[in-house]
Scaffold this active site. Structure first.
Site, mmCIF file in Angstrom:
data_model
loop_
_atom_site.group_PDB
_atom_site.id
_atom_site.type_symbol
_atom_site.label_atom_id
_atom_site.label_comp_id
_atom_site.label_asym_id
_atom_site.label_seq_id
_atom_site.Cartn_x
_atom_site.Cartn_y
_atom_site.Cartn_z
ATOM 1 N N ASP A 30 -21.189 -15.063 10.219
ATOM 2 C CA ASP A 30 -20.562 -13.825 10.694
ATOM 3 C C ASP A 30 -21.208 -13.419 12.010
ATOM 4 O O ASP A 30 -22.389 -13.657 12.229
ATOM 5 C CB ASP A 30 -20.713 -12.703 9.664
ATOM 6 C CG ASP A 30 -19.632 -11.636 9.829
ATOM 7 O OD1 ASP A 30 -18.750 -11.570 8.946
ATOM 8 O OD2 ASP A 30 -19.668 -10.903 10.835
ATOM 9 N N LYS A 35 -25.092 -7.407 9.409
ATOM 10 C CA LYS A 35 -24.562 -7.839 8.124
ATOM 11 C C LYS A 35 -25.309 -9.084 7.628
ATOM 12 O O LYS A 35 -25.709 -9.164 6.463
ATOM 13 C CB LYS A 35 -23.072 -8.146 8.284
ATOM 14 C CG LYS A 35 -22.380 -8.502 6.984
ATOM 15 C CD LYS A 35 -20.934 -8.900 7.191
ATOM 16 C CE LYS A 35 -19.992 -7.725 7.255
ATOM 17 N NZ LYS A 35 -18.590 -8.112 7.378
ATOM 18 N N LEU A 153 -7.126 -12.765 -4.772
ATOM 19 C CA LEU A 153 -8.194 -12.054 -5.483
ATOM 20 C C LEU A 153 -7.911 -10.567 -5.547
ATOM 21 O O LEU A 153 -7.547 -9.956 -4.548
ATOM 22 C CB LEU A 153 -9.524 -12.263 -4.757
ATOM 23 C CG LEU A 153 -9.894 -13.703 -4.415
ATOM 24 C CD1 LEU A 153 -11.171 -13.726 -3.575
ATOM 25 C CD2 LEU A 153 -10.070 -14.505 -5.679
ATOM 26 N N HIS A 254 2.391 -0.217 -14.387
ATOM 27 C CA HIS A 254 1.765 1.055 -14.735
ATOM 28 C C HIS A 254 2.084 2.074 -13.643
ATOM 29 O O HIS A 254 1.680 1.919 -12.497
ATOM 30 C CB HIS A 254 0.255 0.861 -14.891
ATOM 31 C CG HIS A 254 -0.414 2.055 -15.491
ATOM 32 N ND1 HIS A 254 -0.294 2.363 -16.824
ATOM 33 C CD2 HIS A 254 -1.163 3.021 -14.935
ATOM 34 C CE1 HIS A 254 -0.955 3.478 -17.070
ATOM 35 N NE2 HIS A 254 -1.495 3.900 -15.932
ATOM 36 N N GLY A 260 -2.150 1.359 -3.055
ATOM 37 C CA GLY A 260 -2.901 1.433 -1.803
ATOM 38 C C GLY A 260 -3.705 0.158 -1.670
ATOM 39 O O GLY A 260 -3.360 -0.865 -2.257
ATOM 40 N N CYS A 263 -4.522 -4.804 0.851
ATOM 41 C CA CYS A 263 -3.543 -5.898 0.896
ATOM 42 C C CYS A 263 -2.092 -5.443 0.873
ATOM 43 O O CYS A 263 -1.331 -5.742 1.793
ATOM 44 C CB CYS A 263 -3.773 -6.860 -0.259
ATOM 45 S SG CYS A 263 -5.270 -7.807 -0.076
#
Ligand code: UDX
Length: 447
Positions: A30, A35, A153, A254, A260, A263
């Site tokens: 990265d 990070k 995921l 549901h 939100g 993705c």
């Protein structure tokens, strides 16, 4: 297998740690020095259950490492994954691919020997072609195969989703990639994994089609919930009643305050743009987006109605801010629009979330944060469940009642049943449950 993972954000980090756990040697790269330094100190910059232990274990075993250095790990890798961000471009809703293309250029400069370059980031149809073009232009002599391998995921369940996937989709144009990608996922084979090879463009579109379908499914049940409130039916039973039909399936039915996250909002928008550009509009998805957008603010209206149409100066306690439980992610969370609409109506907002309060502070103004549901309920005229964290599933109603100015629970996730809340003497409003979705006044409820 030697793997270089470009981008150590959510997808890169989870995928990198899981591949290392499969036994591959993985270097996560990265550009953000802070990070990488944090990761090397063992600090995980995101909240994902089980990820810290998985990272620690694999670092200790020498299979996983983190660096800002690009060329060394990429030149040694058999497979280079691109897992950089593809945010919605400001203004036009197209996915911003500048990070993907910059990574492609840099990878091209460093690869040695036959290397598979895989886009794991969610990218519009045709991006793989462009990645390949850029790489060949940068290094005409490089021996590469560009592959699409989208991730599916869910935040909060990412590790189990990675290790027990419903399917793995791999889009290839070069047959040599089939063998290498089979090797990458071989450790999952014991579970008879459904590995689906397609063309690259098909694979890219599968990702968008899957997310758009799920967003549409949620939006469908949300509209049915609204209808339930009008005609006196119960959306929970409708979900069960239609979900047991194998052709429909019970998941993602549901009803709630609207979807939100990082993705669905971004991917549905990008699919609409791609479809429009190709003169083949996806009207169901255009409508899905519009319905979901209005729904979030409509949820504030539900709270206002429960408070007799006026929230001016009233204290409202919000339980849950993140777009769903088990994450600290606030991106496109329904809580944002709901809180802003309540503030527009003059309400004073107090909020509590187990993981999302830090992120929320950067997004929302004039919110007072507390340490627990009971803390923020003090003197409130309504407690609103916006995100269904487990700790909100067993609230101490007597305690809530004793601290609130007026005992009203607005349950935007249908965590409770009207009967149980009423039994405890709180007024209750929820989603799509016929007349009981309307507020039951305290006087009646207390009886
Ligand atoms: C999603 C997809 O599930 C995943 O496959 C993809 O790769 C990334 O996007 P994620 O955004 O992590 O994953 O969350 P998900 O669990 O799918 O929930 C998305 C949103 O839909 C949340 O806001 C959630 O509250 C809402 N939702 C989900 C509902 O309102 N009702 C449902 O029945 C399911």
């Amino acid at each position: 297998m030697k793997i270089a993972m470009i981008g150590s954000g959510y997808v890169g980090l989870v995928s990198g740690a899981c591949f290392a756990d499969f036994g591959h040697t993985v270097v996560c790269i990265d550009k953000a020095e802070g990070k990488i330094e944090a990761l090397n100190r063992g600090e995980i910059p995101i909240f994902e259950p089980g990820l810290d232990a998985l990272v620690a274990e694999n670092v200790k075993a020498g299979r996983l490492s983190f660096t800002t250095e690009f060329s060394g790990p990429v030149s040694e890798a058999d497979v280079v994954f691109i897992a950089v961000g593809t945010p919605s471009r400001r203004g036009d809703g197209h996915a911003d691919l500048s990070y993907v293309y910059a990574a492609a250029r840099e990878i091209a400069e460093s690869v040695k020997g036959f290397t598979i370059v895989v886009t794991k980031s969610t990218v519009p149809v045709g991006t793989g072609d462009e990645v390949e073009r850029i790489m060949r232009e940068t290094r005409p002599d490089a021996d590469i195969a560009v592959v699409s391998n989208p991730e599916f995921l869910r935040e909060g369940a990412a590790i189990s989703d990675f290790k027990r996937p419903d399917r793995i989709v791999v889009g290839i144009e070069d047959e040599r990639a089939r063998e290498v990608m089979t090797e990458v996922y071989r450790p999952l084979y014991l579970n008879q994994l459904p590995l689906l090879f397609t063309t690259r463009r098909t694979s890219e579109l599968i990702k968008y089609a899957a997310n758009a379908f799920l967003a549409m499914k949620i939006t469908f049940i949300n509209e049915i919930a609204d209808l339930c409130e009008k005609v006196g039916a119960d959306v929970q039973q409708i979900s069960r009643g239609i979900g047991l039909d194998g052709r429909i399936g019970s998941k993602f039915l549901h009803a709630g305050p609207g979807y939100g996250g990082s993705c669905f909002p971004k991917d549905t928008l990008a699919l609409v743009k791609t479809a429009q550009d190709n003169d083949s509009p996806v009207r169901l998805i255009e409508t899905t987006i519009a319905i979901n957008d209005t729904r979030k603010r409509a949820m504030a209206r539900k709270v206002i109605n429960a408070l007799n149409g006026d929230v001016r100066g009233k204290k409202i306690a919000i339980l849950g801010l993140t777009f769903k439980p088990e994450t600290d992610d606030m991106r496109d969370a329904p809580s944002i629009s709901i809180i802003q609409a309540l503030q527009d109506g003059g309400a004073r907002i107090f909020a509590y979330d187990p993981e999302g309060m830090e992120a929320s502070k950067a997004i929302l103004d004039n919110v007072t944060y507390g340490n627990s549901p009971y803390d923020i309920a003090e003197g409130a005229e309504a407690v609103v469940i916006v995100t269904e964290w487990n700790q909100f599933r067993a609230l101490d109603f007597q305690r809530l009642k004793s601290v609130m100015a007026k005992p009203l629970l607005v349950d935007l996730r249908n965590v409770y049943t009207p009967d149980e809340v009423k039994r405890h003497g709180l007024a209750y409003a929820s989603i799509g449950r016929g007349t009981s979705a309307m507020v039951v006044p305290v006087s009646e409820a207390a009886e």
